[in-house]
Structures are given as structure tokens and as C-alpha cells.
Design a protein around this motif. Sequence first.
Motif, PDB file in Angstrom:
ATOM      1  N   TRP A  57     -37.736  22.974  10.226  1.00 32.68           N
ATOM      2  CA  TRP A  57     -37.526  23.929   9.193  1.00 32.68           C
ATOM      3  C   TRP A  57     -37.832  25.608   9.758  1.00 32.68           C
ATOM      4  N   ARG A  58     -38.863  25.739  10.303  1.00 35.51           N
ATOM      5  CA  ARG A  58     -39.169  27.255  10.729  1.00 35.51           C
ATOM      6  C   ARG A  58     -39.403  26.911  12.192  1.00 35.51           C
ATOM      7  N   VAL A  59     -39.117  28.136  12.805  1.00 36.46           N
ATOM      8  CA  VAL A  59     -39.266  28.071  14.402  1.00 36.46           C
ATOM      9  C   VAL A  59     -40.728  29.198  14.655  1.00 36.46           C
ATOM     10  N   SER A  60     -41.817  28.703  15.173  1.00 35.76           N
ATOM     11  CA  SER A  60     -42.958  29.530  15.650  1.00 35.76           C
ATOM     12  C   SER A  60     -42.423  30.400  16.650  1.00 35.76           C
TER      13      SER A  60
ATOM     14  N   ASP B  10     -29.181  10.744   9.899  1.00 37.48           N
ATOM     15  CA  ASP B  10     -30.016  10.519   8.969  1.00 37.48           C
ATOM     16  C   ASP B  10     -31.591  10.868   9.325  1.00 37.48           C
ATOM     17  N   GLU B  11     -31.817  10.939  10.468  1.00 41.48           N
ATOM     18  CA  GLU B  11     -33.056  11.078  10.848  1.00 41.48           C
ATOM     19  C   GLU B  11     -33.333  12.523  10.504  1.00 41.48           C
ATOM     20  N   TYR B  12     -32.560  13.504  10.954  1.00 46.40           N
ATOM     21  CA  TYR B  12     -32.847  15.069  10.890  1.00 46.40           C
ATOM     22  C   TYR B  12     -32.340  15.546   9.558  1.00 46.40           C
ATOM     23  N   TRP B  13     -31.790  15.043   8.671  1.00 40.94           N
ATOM     24  CA  TRP B  13     -30.640  15.636   7.593  1.00 40.94           C
ATOM     25  C   TRP B  13     -31.880  16.517   6.538  1.00 40.94           C
ATOM     26  N   GLU B  14     -33.065  16.126   6.438  1.00 39.76           N
ATOM     27  CA  GLU B  14     -33.976  16.751   5.612  1.00 39.76           C
ATOM     28  C   GLU B  14     -34.992  17.761   6.345  1.00 39.76           C
ATOM     29  N   ARG B  15     -34.634  18.034   7.548  1.00 34.86           N
ATOM     30  CA  ARG B  15     -35.667  18.733   8.452  1.00 34.86           C
ATOM     31  C   ARG B  15     -34.910  19.851   9.275  1.00 34.86           C
ATOM     32  N   ILE B  16     -33.661  20.067   8.832  1.00 33.42           N
ATOM     33  CA  ILE B  16     -33.123  21.019   9.731  1.00 33.42           C
ATOM     34  C   ILE B  16     -33.678  22.544   9.414  1.00 33.42           C
TER      35      ILE B  16
ATOM     36  N   CYS C 101     -26.580  27.549   6.790  1.00 33.89           N
ATOM     37  CA  CYS C 101     -28.123  27.258   6.451  1.00 33.89           C
ATOM     38  C   CYS C 101     -29.003  28.276   7.062  1.00 33.89           C
ATOM     39  N   HIS C 102     -29.670  29.028   5.966  1.00 36.21           N
ATOM     40  CA  HIS C 102     -30.246  30.223   6.082  1.00 36.21           C
ATOM     41  C   HIS C 102     -31.645  30.055   7.094  1.00 36.21           C
TER      42      HIS C 102
END
Length: 75
Positions: A61-64, A42-48, A7-8
Motif C-alpha cells: 500500500w504505502r512505501v516507507s 490473486d495474491e496481491y490484488w488487494e495489496r498494491i 493507481c494513486h
Amino acid sequence: MLGRPGCHLCEDALEVIRRVAGELGVGYEVRNLDESPPAERDEYWERIPVTFVDGAPHDFWRVSEKRLRAALTGS
């Protein structure tokens, strides 16, 4: 951090986490979502990637770098 191999966005997030954690002298853990319990997948699949601070979700998604540093220093 919760992410997946290849995952980039996860690689980008880990770079920020390593830098900030190294500068502040704090530890971190990287977990593979593929090896997580089904409910967590299920909870985090779309938010990694998901960044956690003290066990609570912090960023998706992105780390500030600024937000992470503030959360880890309490400022």
C-alpha cells in the motif's frame, strides 16, 4: 514494484522508490499487476502497490522511505 496504471497509491510509491533508488544508485523494476500470472494477481490484488526487495515482498500500500532505504543499505 508491482502496481497498476491509474493507481494513486502506486504513483506515490513509485515517487519514493525513484527518489531512494536514485540517491543510492540502485535499479528498480515496475511491473503491471494486470499483466501478472493469475496466482500473483490473486495474491496481491488487494495489496498494491507491493514493493519487493531482492525478490521478497517488503511493503504494501504505502512505501516507507525510511524502511526502504534501510532495506537497500542493510542498515
